[in-house]
Design a protein around this motif. Structure first.
Motif: not given
Length: 95
Positions: A12-13, A16, A19, A22, A25-27, A43, A45, A59
């Motif tokens: 995940i890190r 993101t 992005t 960052p 951001s995540g999932i 993804l 923001t 994450a």
């Protein structure tokens, strides 16, 4: 509550990091609609207003209310294939 393995947190890190935001951001894991058993991963923001936020080792995972309920006793793991494509796997939490 959903837990993340070290592999999932790193994946995940990595996803993101590129992005525009960052740090936020995540999932996001969301349902396909009421009564649907399918979940989608995208993804994001930032979380949606009703999302539950799970953060491990920097994450972030955003869960819509249905996904949060479905995944409350699960663990998220990740791996990569020979081409470097990341895949996520939901497993039972170990005791």
């Amino acid at each position: 509550m959903l837990t993340l393995t070290a592999n999932a947190a790193q994946a995940i890190r990595d996803l993101t990091a590129a992005t525009p935001e960052p740090a936020q951001s995540g999932i996001r894991i969301s349902s396909q609609g009421e009564g649907s058993s399918s979940l989608t991963l995208t993804l994001a923001t930032a979380p949606e207003p009703a999302d539950e936020v799970v953060e491990t080792e920097g994450a972030r995972v955003y869960l819509d209310p249905v996904a949060a309920t479905v995944l409350e006793d699960k663990s998220l793991d990740a791996g990569a294939d020979d081409q470097g494509s990341v895949s996520f796997l939901v497993t039972e939490q170990s005791a």
